[in-house]
Design a protein around this motif. Structure first.
Motif, PDB file in Angstrom:
ATOM      1  N   ARG A  93       0.828  -1.218   0.000  1.00 46.03           N
ATOM      2  CA  ARG A  93       0.000   0.000   0.000  1.00 46.03           C
ATOM      3  C   ARG A  93       0.856   1.258   0.000  1.00 46.03           C
ATOM      4  N   ALA A  94       2.014   1.193   0.649  1.00 43.15           N
ATOM      5  CA  ALA A  94       2.910   2.349   0.661  1.00 43.15           C
ATOM      6  C   ALA A  94       3.392   2.684  -0.742  1.00 43.15           C
ATOM      7  N   VAL A  95       3.610   1.664  -1.573  1.00 44.30           N
ATOM      8  CA  VAL A  95       4.008   1.915  -2.962  1.00 44.30           C
ATOM      9  C   VAL A  95       2.908   2.679  -3.685  1.00 44.30           C
ATOM     10  N   GLY A  96       1.655   2.272  -3.464  1.00 47.64           N
ATOM     11  CA  GLY A  96       0.541   2.949  -4.108  1.00 47.64           C
ATOM     12  C   GLY A  96       0.355   4.379  -3.654  1.00 47.64           C
ATOM     13  N   ARG A  97       0.816   4.717  -2.457  1.00 50.02           N
ATOM     14  CA  ARG A  97       0.740   6.112  -2.000  1.00 50.02           C
ATOM     15  C   ARG A  97       1.790   6.981  -2.673  1.00 50.02           C
ATOM     16  N   ARG A  98       2.884   6.354  -3.129  1.00 47.44           N
ATOM     17  CA  ARG A  98       3.960   7.119  -3.772  1.00 47.44           C
ATOM     18  C   ARG A  98       3.788   7.229  -5.282  1.00 47.44           C
ATOM     19  N   TYR A  99       3.170   6.199  -5.880  1.00 51.56           N
ATOM     20  CA  TYR A  99       3.082   6.150  -7.335  1.00 51.56           C
ATOM     21  C   TYR A  99       1.651   5.828  -7.759  1.00 51.56           C
ATOM     22  N   ALA A 100       1.252   6.364  -8.894  1.00 50.43           N
ATOM     23  CA  ALA A 100      -0.071   6.092  -9.461  1.00 50.43           C
ATOM     24  C   ALA A 100       0.031   4.832 -10.316  1.00 50.43           C
ATOM     25  N   ILE A 101      -0.254   3.687  -9.735  1.00 47.65           N
ATOM     26  CA  ILE A 101      -0.085   2.401 -10.401  1.00 47.65           C
ATOM     27  C   ILE A 101      -1.322   2.110 -11.260  1.00 47.65           C
ATOM     28  N   THR A 102      -1.086   1.835 -12.538  1.00 42.66           N
ATOM     29  CA  THR A 102      -2.198   1.557 -13.456  1.00 42.66           C
ATOM     30  C   THR A 102      -2.214   0.104 -13.926  1.00 42.66           C
ATOM     31  N   GLY A 103      -1.121  -0.618 -13.739  1.00 41.73           N
ATOM     32  CA  GLY A 103      -1.038  -2.016 -14.152  1.00 41.73           C
ATOM     33  C   GLY A 103       0.009  -2.723 -13.313  1.00 41.73           C
ATOM     34  N   ILE A 104      -0.105  -4.054 -13.222  1.00 44.28           N
ATOM     35  CA  ILE A 104       0.835  -4.839 -12.422  1.00 44.28           C
ATOM     36  C   ILE A 104       1.276  -6.059 -13.216  1.00 44.28           C
ATOM     37  N   VAL A 105       2.609  -6.282 -13.264  1.00 42.52           N
ATOM     38  CA  VAL A 105       3.173  -7.538 -13.739  1.00 42.52           C
ATOM     39  C   VAL A 105       3.758  -8.220 -12.514  1.00 42.52           C
ATOM     40  N   HIS A 106       3.124  -9.309 -12.111  1.00 44.75           N
ATOM     41  CA  HIS A 106       3.453  -9.944 -10.827  1.00 44.75           C
ATOM     42  C   HIS A 106       4.350 -11.153 -11.062  1.00 44.75           C
ATOM     43  N   LEU A 107       5.651 -10.965 -10.799  1.00 41.29           N
ATOM     44  CA  LEU A 107       6.653 -12.006 -11.018  1.00 41.29           C
ATOM     45  C   LEU A 107       7.254 -12.532  -9.725  1.00 41.29           C
ATOM     46  N   ALA A 108       7.109 -11.796  -8.633  1.00 39.18           N
ATOM     47  CA  ALA A 108       7.694 -12.225  -7.360  1.00 39.18           C
ATOM     48  C   ALA A 108       6.975 -13.460  -6.847  1.00 39.18           C
ATOM     49  N   ILE A 109       7.701 -14.291  -6.125  1.00 43.12           N
ATOM     50  CA  ILE A 109       7.110 -15.489  -5.546  1.00 43.12           C
ATOM     51  C   ILE A 109       7.676 -15.695  -4.151  1.00 43.12           C
ATOM     52  N   THR A 110       6.794 -16.074  -3.240  1.00 41.79           N
ATOM     53  CA  THR A 110       7.226 -16.543  -1.931  1.00 41.79           C
ATOM     54  C   THR A 110       7.280 -18.056  -2.013  1.00 41.79           C
ATOM     55  N   LEU A 111       8.446 -18.623  -1.801  1.00 43.49           N
ATOM     56  CA  LEU A 111       8.636 -20.056  -2.059  1.00 43.49           C
ATOM     57  C   LEU A 111       7.701 -20.895  -1.193  1.00 43.49           C
ATOM     58  N   PRO A 112       6.957 -21.798  -1.834  1.00 42.31           N
ATOM     59  CA  PRO A 112       5.889 -22.506  -1.116  1.00 42.31           C
ATOM     60  C   PRO A 112       6.311 -23.828  -0.501  1.00 42.31           C
ATOM     61  N   TRP A 113       7.530 -23.900   0.007  1.00 43.20           N
ATOM     62  CA  TRP A 113       7.920 -25.154   0.663  1.00 43.20           C
ATOM     63  C   TRP A 113       8.399 -24.864   2.085  1.00 43.20           C
ATOM     64  N   GLU A 114       8.439 -25.922   2.845  1.00 45.54           N
ATOM     65  CA  GLU A 114       8.709 -25.806   4.270  1.00 45.54           C
ATOM     66  C   GLU A 114      10.040 -25.121   4.532  1.00 45.54           C
ATOM     67  N   THR A 115      10.035 -24.201   5.475  1.00 47.72           N
ATOM     68  CA  THR A 115      11.251 -23.490   5.855  1.00 47.72           C
ATOM     69  C   THR A 115      11.899 -24.172   7.056  1.00 47.72           C
ATOM     70  N   ASP A 116      12.977 -23.560   7.543  1.00 45.20           N
ATOM     71  CA  ASP A 116      13.722 -24.167   8.647  1.00 45.20           C
ATOM     72  C   ASP A 116      12.892 -24.287   9.924  1.00 45.20           C
ATOM     73  N   ASP A 117      11.840 -23.459  10.038  1.00 43.42           N
ATOM     74  CA  ASP A 117      11.044 -23.541  11.257  1.00 43.42           C
ATOM     75  C   ASP A 117      10.048 -24.695  11.224  1.00 43.42           C
ATOM     76  N   HIS A 138       5.396 -30.961  -7.759  1.00 39.40           N
ATOM     77  CA  HIS A 138       6.437 -30.073  -7.229  1.00 39.40           C
ATOM     78  C   HIS A 138       5.720 -28.868  -6.643  1.00 39.40           C
ATOM     79  N   ALA A 139       6.302 -28.254  -5.626  1.00 40.65           N
ATOM     80  CA  ALA A 139       5.612 -27.193  -4.904  1.00 40.65           C
ATOM     81  C   ALA A 139       5.260 -26.001  -5.787  1.00 40.65           C
ATOM     82  N   ILE A 140       6.161 -25.597  -6.682  1.00 41.69           N
ATOM     83  CA  ILE A 140       5.894 -24.396  -7.463  1.00 41.69           C
ATOM     84  C   ILE A 140       4.763 -24.604  -8.474  1.00 41.69           C
TER      85      ILE A 140
END
Length: 315
Positions: free
Chosen positions: A59-83, A142-144
């Motif tokens: 939301r902070a990004v949207g307060r700084r910039y007028a976003i009109t479109g999104i290309v969503h490439l980031a991923i949070t890896l969907p497999w078990e972590t060390d915890d 596979h998880a991804i």
């Protein structure tokens, strides 16, 4: 202004460059400190720090910039972590996508292009071209790919309920500047690096033994970034899912031949076997709706990548 999540990464940085080439301003989102990577230093792009699992930072990004479109490439890896919290990790992976849709709705964004993967076709019993309408096995391989299939289903539901156009790009195997070394699934990057340093290839980091006849839809990253840009900017799209790739199968033997045409002294011997019939992405939809055509064949891709590496770039 277009927001590219994972914008400082491999495909993201090339998408940002392609958006700039199309006359679009863009903001590249990354989790780390928002420093423009050296390979984008010549572009007037904006960098923003944020985590897709942290709604407030988006939301902070949207307060700084007028976003009109999104290309969503980031991923949070969907497999078990060390915890050991497998359930929590899967939840965070899904939350990243849901947060993108949340802010898209808040900002009045018209279209979100979401990165899928060729991996969703795993287990499809079809030889040859893989079309978007093929039924996908609802089994976990596979998880991804599992996460991407879930995301595609959610995208359809959320698009219908929010009015946002959510488009999935099923991206093929991609190589080129800034890419993974090694890529665990195919040897092309390792072969190019070996040619650039005029040495023997190290293929020990691959998940499986590569064979000369093994083939996949192999796309050069500059073409991938341009295809994603066209999907974001096309005035009208007739579908919600698009294959993004070269539209042909490229064997490891063809990659070696292309590299040898650039570096005649290069030698790489891969064992042979009776390979399964090649499969590749049917890119008819992408061509018809955006006009996309790959600009790099295998030889041109090899030449460009080797020149990039020899200019002093590590990847």
């Amino acid at each position: 202004m277009i927001l590219v999540t994972g914008g400082a990464g491999f495909i993201g940085s090339h998408t940002g460059r392609a958006l700039h080439g199309a006359g679009e301003e863009c903001v590249l989102l990354q989790r780390r400190a928002p420093a423009i990577p050296p390979r984008l230093a010549d572009l007037p792009v904006a960098m923003a720090q944020g985590d897709i699992t942290d709604l407030d930072s988006l939301r902070a990004v949207g307060r700084r910039y007028a976003i009109t479109g999104i290309v969503h490439l980031a991923i949070t890896l969907p497999w078990e972590t060390d915890d050991g919290d497998a359930v929590g990790t899967a939840g965070r992976a899904l939350d990243g996508f849901l947060n993108i849709v949340r802010v898209a709705q808040e900002w009045g964004v018209r279209r979100v292009v979401v990165a899928g993967t060729i991996g969703v076709y795993g287990g499809v019993a079809v030889d040859g071209a893989l079309g978007e309408d093929l039924p996908l096995p609802m089994r976990h391989f596979h998880a991804i790919p599992t996460l991407k299939k879930i995301t595609e289903l959610l995208a359809g539901q959320l698009a219908a309920e929010t009015g946002i156009e959510i488009v999935t790009a099923r991206i093929s195997g991609t190589w080129g500047p800034g890419g993974h070394l090694p890529d665990p699934f195919f040897p092309a990057p390792s072969l190019a690096h070996a040619a650039a340093r005029r040495g023997a290839p190290d293929l020990s980091g691959l998940a499986h033994q590569p064979y000369a006849e093994d083939a996949l839809d192999l796309a050069y990253v500059k073409d991938t970034g341009r295809a994603l840009t066209l999907l974001q900017l096309a005035p009208r799209l007739r579908h919600t899912t698009y294959n993004v790739g070269s539209g042909r199968a490229t064997s490891n033997a063809e990659v070696i031949e292309a590299i040898t045409s650039v570096e005649p002294g290069f030698r790489a011997e891969l064992p042979s076997r009776d390979a399964a019939p090649p499969r590749w992405l049917d890119t008819t939809r992408l061509r018809e709706d955006t006009g996309f055509r790959p600009e790099y064949d295998t030889a041109a891709a090899a030449a460009d990548y080797i020149a990039w590496l020899r200019a002093g770039n590590e990847r």
